[in-house]
Design a protein around this motif. Sequence first.
Motif, mmCIF file in Angstrom:
data_model
loop_
_atom_site.group_PDB
_atom_site.id
_atom_site.type_symbol
_atom_site.label_atom_id
_atom_site.label_comp_id
_atom_site.label_asym_id
_atom_site.label_seq_id
_atom_site.Cartn_x
_atom_site.Cartn_y
_atom_site.Cartn_z
ATOM 1 N N ALA A 37 0.846 -1.187 0.000
ATOM 2 C CA ALA A 37 0.000 0.000 0.000
ATOM 3 C C ALA A 37 0.885 1.242 0.000
ATOM 4 O O ALA A 37 2.045 1.181 0.419
ATOM 5 C CB ALA A 37 -0.909 -0.016 1.216
ATOM 6 N N PRO A 38 0.360 2.379 -0.454
ATOM 7 C CA PRO A 38 1.163 3.610 -0.483
ATOM 8 C C PRO A 38 1.718 3.944 0.892
ATOM 9 O O PRO A 38 0.997 3.944 1.888
ATOM 10 C CB PRO A 38 0.150 4.661 -0.951
ATOM 11 C CG PRO A 38 -0.870 3.895 -1.717
ATOM 12 C CD PRO A 38 -0.986 2.570 -1.021
ATOM 13 N N GLY A 39 3.014 4.202 0.936
ATOM 14 C CA GLY A 39 3.652 4.584 2.178
ATOM 15 C C GLY A 39 3.912 3.447 3.142
ATOM 16 O O GLY A 39 4.373 3.680 4.269
ATOM 17 N N LYS A 40 3.624 2.225 2.723
ATOM 18 C CA LYS A 40 3.825 1.077 3.604
ATOM 19 C C LYS A 40 4.792 0.082 2.977
ATOM 20 O O LYS A 40 5.035 0.100 1.780
ATOM 21 C CB LYS A 40 2.487 0.388 3.898
ATOM 22 C CG LYS A 40 1.514 1.248 4.689
ATOM 23 C CD LYS A 40 0.298 0.449 5.087
ATOM 24 C CE LYS A 40 -0.646 1.274 5.933
ATOM 25 N NZ LYS A 40 -1.844 0.498 6.359
ATOM 26 N N GLU A 41 5.310 -0.804 3.809
ATOM 27 C CA GLU A 41 6.204 -1.834 3.309
ATOM 28 C C GLU A 41 5.392 -2.954 2.637
ATOM 29 O O GLU A 41 4.221 -3.152 2.940
ATOM 30 C CB GLU A 41 7.031 -2.406 4.460
ATOM 31 C CG GLU A 41 8.016 -1.412 5.046
ATOM 32 C CD GLU A 41 8.930 -2.055 6.075
ATOM 33 O OE1 GLU A 41 9.855 -1.377 6.538
ATOM 34 O OE2 GLU A 41 8.721 -3.242 6.404
ATOM 35 N N ARG A 42 6.078 -3.678 1.778
ATOM 36 C CA ARG A 42 5.439 -4.814 1.136
ATOM 37 C C ARG A 42 5.128 -5.867 2.204
ATOM 38 O O ARG A 42 5.963 -6.149 3.070
ATOM 39 C CB ARG A 42 6.366 -5.401 0.077
ATOM 40 C CG ARG A 42 5.724 -6.456 -0.792
ATOM 41 C CD ARG A 42 6.630 -6.843 -1.939
ATOM 42 N NE ARG A 42 6.904 -5.711 -2.821
ATOM 43 C CZ ARG A 42 7.557 -5.831 -3.962
ATOM 44 N NH1 ARG A 42 8.017 -7.020 -4.353
ATOM 45 N NH2 ARG A 42 7.783 -4.768 -4.697
ATOM 46 N N GLU A 43 3.933 -6.446 2.134
ATOM 47 C CA GLU A 43 3.538 -7.433 3.131
ATOM 48 C C GLU A 43 3.017 -8.704 2.480
ATOM 49 O O GLU A 43 2.472 -8.685 1.382
ATOM 50 C CB GLU A 43 2.467 -6.870 4.080
ATOM 51 C CG GLU A 43 1.149 -6.552 3.420
ATOM 52 C CD GLU A 43 0.084 -6.118 4.425
ATOM 53 O OE1 GLU A 43 0.394 -5.970 5.621
ATOM 54 O OE2 GLU A 43 -1.070 -5.941 4.000
ATOM 55 N N PHE A 44 3.212 -9.791 3.193
ATOM 56 C CA PHE A 44 2.777 -11.097 2.753
ATOM 57 C C PHE A 44 1.249 -11.190 2.770
ATOM 58 O O PHE A 44 0.604 -10.689 3.699
ATOM 59 C CB PHE A 44 3.377 -12.155 3.684
ATOM 60 C CG PHE A 44 2.851 -13.540 3.479
ATOM 61 C CD1 PHE A 44 1.934 -14.071 4.374
ATOM 62 C CD2 PHE A 44 3.277 -14.318 2.420
ATOM 63 C CE1 PHE A 44 1.457 -15.357 4.220
ATOM 64 C CE2 PHE A 44 2.813 -15.607 2.246
ATOM 65 C CZ PHE A 44 1.887 -16.133 3.148
#
Length: 116
Positions: A37-44
Amino acid sequence: QVQLVESGGGLVQAGGSLRLSCAASGRTYAMAWFRQAPGKEREFVASISWSTYYADSVKGRFTISRDKAKNTVSLQMNSLKPEDTAVYYCAAGSRSGSTSAEYDYWGQGTQVTVSS
């Protein structure tokens, strides 16, 4: 080298459904979906090898499936929420897990937007 191509993203209202697909140019042991998501880290989000694993945030709403004969993986997303809005990435590799480092190959990503 394995190439991954995602499809199926788009705009949907909260509570709706979308199905993402990923076509791989070769076979790999595990395949997975991540999102950012914008401004967030990539998540599983979810993975599939001999078994399936899901992030707690999508458990019961998303289903990952695989067609080994066609080298494809899909993600059926139901009961979508605005917080599911993100770029979704297909990943594949020789190991299975919930961290980006465990996957060798990545797709270009497909946008999923859930409106409230």
